[in-house]
Motif scaffolding. Sequence first.
Motif, PDB file in Angstrom:
ATOM      1  N   GLU A   1       8.021  -0.697   0.929  1.00 17.55           N
ATOM      2  CA  GLU A   1       8.240   0.014   2.189  1.00 17.55           C
ATOM      3  C   GLU A   1       9.004  -0.837   3.189  1.00 17.55           C
ATOM      4  O   GLU A   1       9.876  -0.334   3.910  1.00 17.55           O
ATOM      5  CB  GLU A   1       6.903   0.456   2.774  1.00 17.55           C
TER       6      GLU A   1
ATOM      7  N   SER B   1       4.383   4.500  -2.054  1.00 15.88           N
ATOM      8  CA  SER B   1       3.131   5.221  -2.286  1.00 15.88           C
ATOM      9  C   SER B   1       2.046   4.661  -1.376  1.00 15.88           C
ATOM     10  O   SER B   1       1.968   3.448  -1.158  1.00 15.88           O
ATOM     11  CB  SER B   1       2.686   5.091  -3.743  1.00 15.88           C
ATOM     12  N   ASP B   2       1.228   5.547  -0.822  1.00 13.95           N
ATOM     13  CA  ASP B   2       0.121   5.099   0.016  1.00 13.95           C
ATOM     14  C   ASP B   2      -1.234   5.556  -0.514  1.00 13.95           C
ATOM     15  O   ASP B   2      -2.246   5.455   0.173  1.00 13.95           O
ATOM     16  CB  ASP B   2       0.296   5.586   1.455  1.00 13.95           C
TER      17      ASP B   2
ATOM     18  N   LEU C   1      -4.189   3.102  -0.561  1.00 13.88           N
ATOM     19  CA  LEU C   1      -4.841   2.705   0.685  1.00 13.88           C
ATOM     20  C   LEU C   1      -6.244   3.289   0.812  1.00 13.88           C
ATOM     21  O   LEU C   1      -7.080   2.740   1.537  1.00 13.88           O
ATOM     22  CB  LEU C   1      -3.990   3.138   1.876  1.00 13.88           C
TER      23      LEU C   1
ATOM     24  N   TRP D   1      -2.252  -1.552   7.541  1.00 19.79           N
ATOM     25  CA  TRP D   1      -1.458  -0.721   8.464  1.00 19.79           C
ATOM     26  C   TRP D   1      -0.523  -1.602   9.289  1.00 19.79           C
ATOM     27  O   TRP D   1       0.636  -1.248   9.525  1.00 19.79           O
ATOM     28  CB  TRP D   1      -2.372   0.064   9.391  1.00 19.79           C
TER      29      TRP D   1
ATOM     30  N   LEU E   1       2.452  -2.549   7.450  1.00 21.54           N
ATOM     31  CA  LEU E   1       3.370  -1.425   7.277  1.00 21.54           C
ATOM     32  C   LEU E   1       4.035  -1.009   8.582  1.00 21.54           C
ATOM     33  O   LEU E   1       4.809  -0.043   8.591  1.00 21.54           O
ATOM     34  CB  LEU E   1       2.624  -0.230   6.679  1.00 21.54           C
TER      35      LEU E   1
ATOM     36  N   ARG F   1       4.659   5.218   9.776  1.00 24.85           N
ATOM     37  CA  ARG F   1       3.830   4.114  10.253  1.00 24.85           C
ATOM     38  C   ARG F   1       4.397   3.381  11.466  1.00 24.85           C
ATOM     39  O   ARG F   1       3.662   3.121  12.424  1.00 24.85           O
ATOM     40  CB  ARG F   1       3.602   3.121   9.104  1.00 24.85           C
TER      41      ARG F   1
END
Length: 846
Positions: A684, A716-717, A720, A733, A736, A754
């Motif tokens: 990311e 992909s999250d 998390l 977080w 990100l 984010r």
Amino acid sequence: MTVQRLEVSATGPRCGGPAGPPAPDAHEVLARLLADVAHVDNVPLDSHFFHDLGADSLVMAHFCARVRKRPELPSVSMRDVYRHPTVRELCAALTATPPAPAPPVPETPEPLAPPEAGTARTPRAPTGTPRYVWCGAVQLLSFVGYACLLAFVIARGYDWIAAGTGLLDEYVRSVTFGAALLLVLCALPVLAKWLLIGRFKPRRFRVWSLVYVRFWLVKTLIRFSPLVLFAGSPLYPLCLRALGAHIGRGVTYLSRGLPVCADLLTIGDGTVVRKDSLISCYRAVDGVIETGPVTLGRDCVVSEATVLDIGSRLGDGSRLGHASSLHTGQRVPDGAHWHGSPAQPAEHPFPTVEPARCGTGRRATSGVLLLLTVLLAYVPVAVGLVEALLSRVLQNSAVVREAEVHLVGWAFYADLSVVTAVVFFGAVPVALVVLATVPRLLGRFVPPGRTYPLYGFRYAVHRAIVLITNRRALTRLFGDSTCIVHYLRWIGYDLSRVQQTGSNFGTVVKHESPFTTTVGTGTMVADGLSLMNADYSNTSFRLSPTSIGAHNFLGNRITYPSQGRTGDNCLLATKVMVPVDGPPRHDVGLLGSPCFEIPRSVLRDSAFDDLADGDALSARLAAKNRHNAATMLCHLFTGWLYFFCVTALFARAAALYPHWGAVVLAAANVLLLPFTVLYFVLVERVLTLRHRPEPLFCSIYDRRFWYRERYWKVPSDLHLHVLDGTPFKPLVWRMLGVRVGRRVFDDGCAFTERPMVAVGDACTLNAGSAVQCHSQEDGAFKSDRSEIGARCTLGVGALVHYGVTVGDDAELAADAFLMKGETVPEGARWTGNPARPVSGAHGGER
């Protein structure tokens, strides 16, 4: 907590008594405020906000916020603005009747339990950093211990399987070990719950405490338990009973979400709970976990995408409609039909499915057959496949002789890259072939329009079609591109004559039968569409055609029932409850739950209409297709690279296993989660290095929007959610790009952009909540930053839109939808869809 109703008079706010009329010059004051917000010279009293002035929901949200800051004026919500779209009508409506509380929620709910020491909600006792760090350390050790234990068990099991003397012997050993492993994994959360908690009772305890650590461990084991694989089967109520729930006979539970505090859940005989329902029997408010009862009477139906907060109850024979919620203290009377968020009585009863013969014998037979299928087919295939792969690695003489040398050479990794590439990329065409053939053959056994009993052959076929055709990986791959319409047609959707836009459907589309779904020409869907193609009773089900009209636009998180009463040229706003009664709606917009009409479009959204047809569309669409193709390749490449790295990690562990034993497998298990987190964080960060998400208003054919689609698709999250309820989630977080304060409690919130989100210190974010910093309507895309103040609470299933500011100590209730541009004052409590102050006046202070 007691909510005090604030009402206003011409001289200002006052408590109690009827609200007085607005001041004599209220028309002029409202007109001046609107003119200032809309940047016009003057606002005639009879000018339509949207048609004549060209305002939109964002402008009117700012207008409502400005009105709420004026103590001499009544509070105005977006619902008021849409229902009375001129200054004269709005002022007359506020004068004619006193402003009633927004939702029908009892102002003094039944007490759940006396708060424990230090858990009073106002004033808040801060949680210190040492306790926060201590809790994270214990959670980390728990994860390491679980990963190591699982590795040692699996290693011993595979050694035993590999010692088999033949194919039949290995199969029997695979079944035996797989059944034992499945039993242990299913029993572990049950045993942990009874050993660490005992029976859940209504209580309050602070997060990051010792009580919370025990609660988190049980919650995590339950949420990631294989028990969810039995959702919709007769075995699922047995699982709920094992966890302590009070479940009656003949209960059908289709939602995959297991209630954490199951002892507080009571479900009467013959009740149906449909998929995507959130019933956890707990919530987090202001840094405190509150557990409380949820009671469903006999023969109830809880529809899809619903939220049942603690302290709520459905009476016998009652119904709760889709996209609805029950808040603390709400009780649905026996036989009543309610809908909305918070729920209120429906004007018309909901349609039902006629019953069928489905006795105890059928349920028992179905459960036994399902269990045998899992144990004799699925488990040995999964266990045997892994065992075979490990055996091939271990039997490779070169690797066994010189494992360390071969596993650091380029030849080994080159071969491994080829093997993983064939498996990973080859899975896509294989899946497409299966999707085009198997479901169509199975679908012949379940024609729509007929009622079938549950837990029979046709029900098993129906569940198989649901499982096979809802492939989230493929909709994510093809979504937001021209490929998605071809994919949906491939699996059985009827899309009429497609008007290609390049963004006809988002990356999340699910259904219960693709063969009964029809979407009209020119319709676009943003994301998160769920189609209710099947209707259920406690003994039967029926597939029904589900049709969405032409030239519609559907926003995010929409559940569309088979009885949906919308026709052509409709705008279905985010989280709207699609109506199932009344005349078909045409040429209008619908917002809220229960829904009300809004303008189909506004002047701002037509700014890019010139790009929607002609030569401009062809050129832009071709460029978008090229960009989307690169995005899909990037998504596949990052997925394959992750698959290759994980395979290499466990291949090395398997090769070193003869020398070091199960220690290397345990180390690989422990490293898997941090590697996954760091890998996707790196993906990311690289992706946003040049194209960081920023406030944007553009066409969907603007290259900046295409980069935003790439941002949504490539990283992909999903990983998390493993970190929910731990101090590590806010840490990730921050990595990100989220501006997160200290000691934030995140039990399962999602952020779509984010870097555009700010969350203050000590906030409480509940499971299923989200902050979505964008909106798409037809061909226009809009996004802006959203800011959550310190010590705020986002309720279960709540959604915060873009351009939103939430003041410190504010609370957003369960299933609330805070619309774009809204400003929530400090200390306020808002609820509903769309959200508005609880008291109906000036912020709704607690």
